[in-house]
Scaffold this motif. Structure first.
Motif, short mmCIF file in Angstrom:
data_model
loop_
_atom_site.label_atom_id
_atom_site.label_comp_id
_atom_site.label_asym_id
_atom_site.label_seq_id
_atom_site.Cartn_x
_atom_site.Cartn_y
_atom_site.Cartn_z
N LYS A 37 -12.95 30.99 -3.53
CA LYS A 37 -13.14 32.41 -3.27
C LYS A 37 -14.17 33.02 -4.23
O LYS A 37 -15.01 33.83 -3.84
CB LYS A 37 -11.81 33.14 -3.39
N VAL A 38 -14.11 32.61 -5.50
CA VAL A 38 -15.08 33.10 -6.49
C VAL A 38 -16.49 32.72 -6.06
O VAL A 38 -17.42 33.55 -6.10
CB VAL A 38 -14.77 32.51 -7.88
N LYS A 39 -16.67 31.48 -5.62
CA LYS A 39 -18.00 31.04 -5.19
C LYS A 39 -18.48 31.87 -4.00
O LYS A 39 -19.65 32.28 -3.94
CB LYS A 39 -17.97 29.55 -4.84
N GLN A 40 -17.58 32.12 -3.04
CA GLN A 40 -17.98 32.91 -1.87
C GLN A 40 -18.37 34.33 -2.26
O GLN A 40 -19.32 34.89 -1.72
CB GLN A 40 -16.84 32.93 -0.85
N GLU A 41 -17.63 34.93 -3.19
CA GLU A 41 -17.98 36.28 -3.64
C GLU A 41 -19.35 36.28 -4.31
O GLU A 41 -20.17 37.18 -4.08
CB GLU A 41 -16.92 36.79 -4.63
N ASN A 42 -19.61 35.27 -5.12
CA ASN A 42 -20.92 35.18 -5.78
C ASN A 42 -22.04 35.00 -4.76
O ASN A 42 -23.15 35.55 -4.92
CB ASN A 42 -20.93 34.03 -6.78
N LYS A 43 -21.75 34.23 -3.71
CA LYS A 43 -22.77 34.02 -2.68
C LYS A 43 -23.03 35.30 -1.89
O LYS A 43 -24.18 35.60 -1.54
CB LYS A 43 -22.33 32.88 -1.76
N MET A 44 -21.98 36.05 -1.64
CA MET A 44 -22.17 37.33 -0.94
C MET A 44 -23.02 38.29 -1.76
O MET A 44 -23.90 38.97 -1.25
CB MET A 44 -20.81 37.96 -0.63
N LEU B 8 -15.44 33.59 -12.27
CA LEU B 8 -15.02 32.22 -12.54
C LEU B 8 -14.40 32.11 -13.93
O LEU B 8 -13.40 31.42 -14.13
CB LEU B 8 -16.22 31.27 -12.42
N SER B 9 -14.99 32.82 -14.91
CA SER B 9 -14.42 32.81 -16.26
C SER B 9 -12.98 33.29 -16.23
O SER B 9 -12.09 32.70 -16.86
CB SER B 9 -15.24 33.73 -17.19
N ASP B 10 -12.75 34.36 -15.49
CA ASP B 10 -11.41 34.94 -15.42
C ASP B 10 -10.43 33.96 -14.75
O ASP B 10 -9.28 33.83 -15.18
CB ASP B 10 -11.48 36.25 -14.65
N THR B 11 -10.89 33.28 -13.71
CA THR B 11 -10.05 32.31 -13.01
C THR B 11 -9.67 31.16 -13.94
O THR B 11 -8.54 30.68 -13.93
CB THR B 11 -10.80 31.77 -11.77
N ILE B 12 -10.64 30.72 -14.77
CA ILE B 12 -10.37 29.64 -15.72
C ILE B 12 -9.39 30.10 -16.79
O ILE B 12 -8.45 29.39 -17.16
CB ILE B 12 -11.69 29.14 -16.34
#
Length: 874
Positions: free
Chosen positions: A551-558, A514-518
């Motif tokens: 997508k970031v949230k889904q990766e973190n959830k996985m 998420l940091s990278d996306t921001i």
């Protein structure tokens, strides 16, 4: 428009998620590129520490040896910065801030240090070339669990921010041999095990035996030459251990100094005369028990001798250190010994983190009057101008009250001083409110009812120049509840300082994707100025950006789902809503309300098995104080409900309940980035602030909560349309109490609530013992339901239905999460500390970087030697 062809497809990420995450971690230093020469230096230093520090080679080294070699390698980057920072403070002689806290919930230091120094890229690459996995080594670090919950974690965030803002600040606390207990769940019950966090040593600390100081207990007071003198006391020594606190990207490294109790070097010779050598040794051990273990209670006063000794031990050792530093500091351009204590408030700010360090007030008075020869009036002016007090709770049981009888035995001189403070204080009250005897009774520091006790909260208010709560609603309530009379008498003392969290650990470190996306969208200024996140609102209509956040949230959830399968042997659907409530288990935090909702969802699925519903994984984590029977029973209920819900074939993957065992800082760093929903559901007027709510908000979870603590300000920042507020307000709670609250009315009116409670009462969730949870239902129905779960239940369930509806529209849900991330800038601890600096401490943050530690490439393995050579040449 949907985000992806379907939520089930959206979670079908390739197995390369973990690898992608590792690649992104290399960018955590904000696009830092690992320079070849720096990587070579890290490898060389790592091997040197493995060889010379740990006395191992690669043939016999264990993974823990590799962790320690890595920790020492990273610490090497701190040492010259640490020394230079202290030299800088000595040369500039700024006003210094001393933060006194009985708890520092620091967690792990390795990754945080690399992030703040900006060296993670080269360290990652160096270990990769050596053939080691840095994530595996990071997992070997023991959490420094020197705190119970929010108060201790807040103190750790504040230290980070004080260093990042360039303040000349010191954190003072106790170095407990055993931190907050390790929680295991056996047959559904909490079992406490010792947290022997120092078993393998702590590479981040440096012992300072040369600064060991004596601390007195017991004895008696006499008058000698017209002055009070404390004699015949028992001496215990306080030995400091220093840990570095690096600021973010500014070369500043502050100090956290923790005291450890050491027995005097001399033996009691009477034991030798009696031939009882063993007893002499045992007495030494008992003296060192003061810092043996952290009290595992949150928001409860123990009233035990050991706790009082811990509190005084911290204050006495710290104040000696403060006075020593004040006296020997460089004054202007001259090195002098300061004796004019009227300058103390100009050079020293002491912040009391709750009432635990309240004894700093009478201890400073004792030093100034008994040892330095000041008059009472001079000493009192200096003390009140130097000390400030932060209150952390409205719960009456959390206000410390010490029995006068025991207090006088352990600290006889301080009891005299407190009585004198109270006498003079009551004279001022009487002068302002003549004839108001009831007010005199209410405002006395010595409570008479039920045995004489010292109210430490009142002592803090009287002895400080500033008193603050930790959220606006909390600060406002202090003025009309706990400290109403004091506010009426000295309104100028009272302030608000809304809590915050450090964005370095709670976004940059724990959520690199998420940091990278921001960073891709708005750059990296937000890392040291979180208000810059507001710029994300400009991209709410950018579908590609919304998809990338999703997508970031889904990766973190996985990732979290994989972790759960390994740790808890439970499979959860990453496409389900991850609904989290993590905090200390306490009735006022209302984990029971959450469980009642889970039972209601379960009953709905069983009643209509074919009906479509939103899949949900409810996660509850936290520790119960070992002596808190009801909290431990709540954990047992959660475990039993989970056992039935998770194994019901009718439910399948539509509902899961998971209790997160041994919740701690390092676990929080894993789960918070994966959360969809944050539960902040305390009864309005009971939670002072909360900081978990801020961590979830910053990481893109939506909040369901009451208008309590910092939730109020979160709602103001993000707008009521972007947070799920339910339940009564503080005024409505007070009105219902005044009218007369009858929980049975709500029980009888709501069929789903009645069914849930009847099932618990009837043993549906405890077939092995149908009476097991009778006391829980009894508290809710027959003993007043003090925290009004039943009154808020219907509103809570309706809010959850709204949440279910929104979750089924991923695009709308993700846009709302982006609004929450963008609105979380206020809740940076940098902002909080800047407010303390301006309004309470009278210091200015220094936003310029300190000079690099030496001429040459940062991070060389012989940094210390280069620096020594440079100084010698000079």
């Amino acid at each position: 428009m949907d985000l992806l062809p379907g939520r089930q497809n959206s979670i079908g990420m390739p197995n390369s998620v973990a690898q992608n995450d590792k690649e992104k971690r290399k960018q955590i230093s904000v696009r830092g590129i690992a320079l070849v020469e720096n990587v070579a230096t890290v490898k060389k230093t790592f091997n040197r520490h493995l060889h010379f520090t740990l006395v191992k080679d690669r043939n016999v080294a264990t993974p823990r040896d590799y962790y320690f070699a890595l920790a020492h390698t990273v610490r090497d980057h701190l040492v010259s910065r640490w020394i230079r920072t202290q030299q800088h403070y000595y040369d500039k002689d700024p006003k210094r801030v001393y933060y006194l806290s009985l708890e520092y919930y620091v967690g792990r230091s390795l990754t945080n240090t690399m992030v703040n120094l900006g060296i993670q890229s080269e360290v990652d690459e160096a270990l990769y070339q050596i053939g080691l996995d840095i994530e595996d080594l990071e997992e070997l670090e023991q959490d420094a669990g020197l705190g119970n919950g929010g108060l201790g974690r807040l103190a750790a965030c504040f230290l980070d921010s004080m260093a990042s803002l360039g303040l000349a600040a010191y954190g003072y606390g106790l170095r407990y041999d055993y931190g907050i207990f390790t929680q295991s769940i056996k047959n559904g019950w909490q079992v406490e095990e010792p947290d022997d966090w120092l078993r393998f040593g702590n590479p981040w600390e440096k012992s300072r035996p040369e600064y060991t100081l004596p601390v007195q207990f017991y004895g008696r007071t006499i008058i000698e030459d017209g002055k009070s003198k404390w004699v015949d006391s028992q001496i215990i020594f306080a030995m400091p251990y220093d840990s570095p606190v690096p600021g973010y990207g500014n070369n500043t490294v502050n100090t956290m100094r923790l005291w450890s109790a050491k027995a005097p070097t001399s033996f009691n010779l009477s034991f030798f005369n009696d031939g009882d050598y063993i007893q002499a040794v045992c007495d030494r051990n008992s003296a060192e028990n003061i810092t043996r273990v952290l009290y595992p209670n949150d928001n409860v006063t123990e009233g035990k001798d050991l706790r009082l000794k811990q509190e005084y031990f911290l204050c006495a050792a710290t104040l000696q250190d403060i006075i020593r530093r004040f006296k020997t500091s460089k004054f202007g351009c001259r090195e002098v010994v300061r004796h004019d204590f009227s300058h103390l408030p100009d050079k020293v700010a002491i912040q009391l983190n709750d009432t635990h360090p309240a004894l700093a007030i009478p201890e400073l008075m004792r030093i100034l009057i008994d040892l330095e020869g000041l008059t009472w009036e001079q000493a009192w002016t200096i003390t009140t101008q130097t000390c400030a007090y932060t209150n952390h709770t409205l719960l009456p049981e959390a206000l410390e009250r010490w029995p006068v009888e025991r207090f006088g035995v352990i600290l006889p001189r301080h009891l005299e001083i407190i009585y004198e403070i109270n006498f003079r204080h009551l004279k001022e009250v009487e002068a302002k409110y003549p004839g108001d005897m009831d007010r005199l009774r209410r405002m006395s520091l010595i409570e008479e009812e039920g045995g004489k006790r010292i109210n430490m909260g009142f002592l803090c208010v009287v002895g400080s120049h500033a008193v603050n709560g930790v959220a606006q609603i909390h600060s406002d309530l202090l003025k009309v509840t706990l400290f109403k009379d004091f506010y009426e008498m000295t309104p100028e003392k009272f302030q608000n300082k809304t809590n915050g969290i450090t964005p370095r650990r709670w976004l940059l470190l724990c959520n690199p994707s998420l940091s990278d996306t921001i960073v891709d969208k708005i750059g990296n200024d937000w890392i040291s100025d979180l208000s810059k996140l507001r710029q994300l609102e400009n991209f709410l209509d950018n579908d590609n950006f919304v998809r990338s956040v999703y997508k970031v949230k889904q990766e973190n959830k996985m990732k979290l789902a994989q972790y759960f399968e390994q740790q808890y042997h439970i499979k959860i659907d990453p496409g389900a809503m991850f609904d989290m409530q993590v905090k200390r288990i306490h009735e006022y935090k209302r984990q029971l309300l959450n469980v009642l909702h889970v039972i209601t969802l379960y009953n709905r699925i069983r009643r209509n098995p074919g009906q479509k519903c939103t899949s949900r994984v409810v996660m509850i984590g936290g520790k119960a104080a070992p002596g808190y029977h009801m909290a431990k029973k709540i954990i047992k209920l959660i475990s039993n409900v989970a056992a039935i819900v998770n194994n019901d074939p009718i439910v399948k993957d539509r509902l899961k309940l998971v209790f997160l065992e041994n919740y701690r800082v390092s676990l929080a760093e894993k789960i918070i980035p994966a959360a969809d929903l944050s539960e902040q559901i305390s009864l309005a007027g009971t939670e002072a602030s909360g900081t978990g709510n801020m961590k979830f908000m910053l990481n893109g979870a939506l909040t369901v909560g009451t208008l309590d603590g910092a939730n109020v300000e979160m709602a103001e920042e993000v707008g009521m349309d972007n947070i799920f507020i339910f339940g009564m307000t503080v005024d409505e709670v007070n009105a219902l109490r005044h009218k007369g609250y009858n929980p049975r009315e709500f029980y009888e009116k709501n069929a789903e609530l009645k069914l849930a409670l009847d099932q618990i009462q009837g043993g549906f969730y405890s077939p092995e013992d149908p009476n097991l949870f009778h006391d829980i239902v009894d508290v809710l129905l027959n003993k007043g339901d003090h925290y009004m779960l039943l009154a808020d239940f219907e509103s809570y369930v309706k809010a959850q239905e709204k949440i279910d509806h929104l979750f089924n529209d991923p695009m709308a849900w993700t846009r709302m999460t982006i609004r929450n991330i963008a609105a979380s800038g206020k809740f940076s601890s940098d902002r909080t500390i800047a407010d303390y600096s301006k309004d309470i401490w009278g210091v200015e943050p220094c936003l310029s970087k300190l000079p690099a530690p030496f001429e040459g490439r940062p991070g060389t393995e012989n940094e210390g030697e280069v620096e020594q050579a440079r100084l010698a040449k000079k």
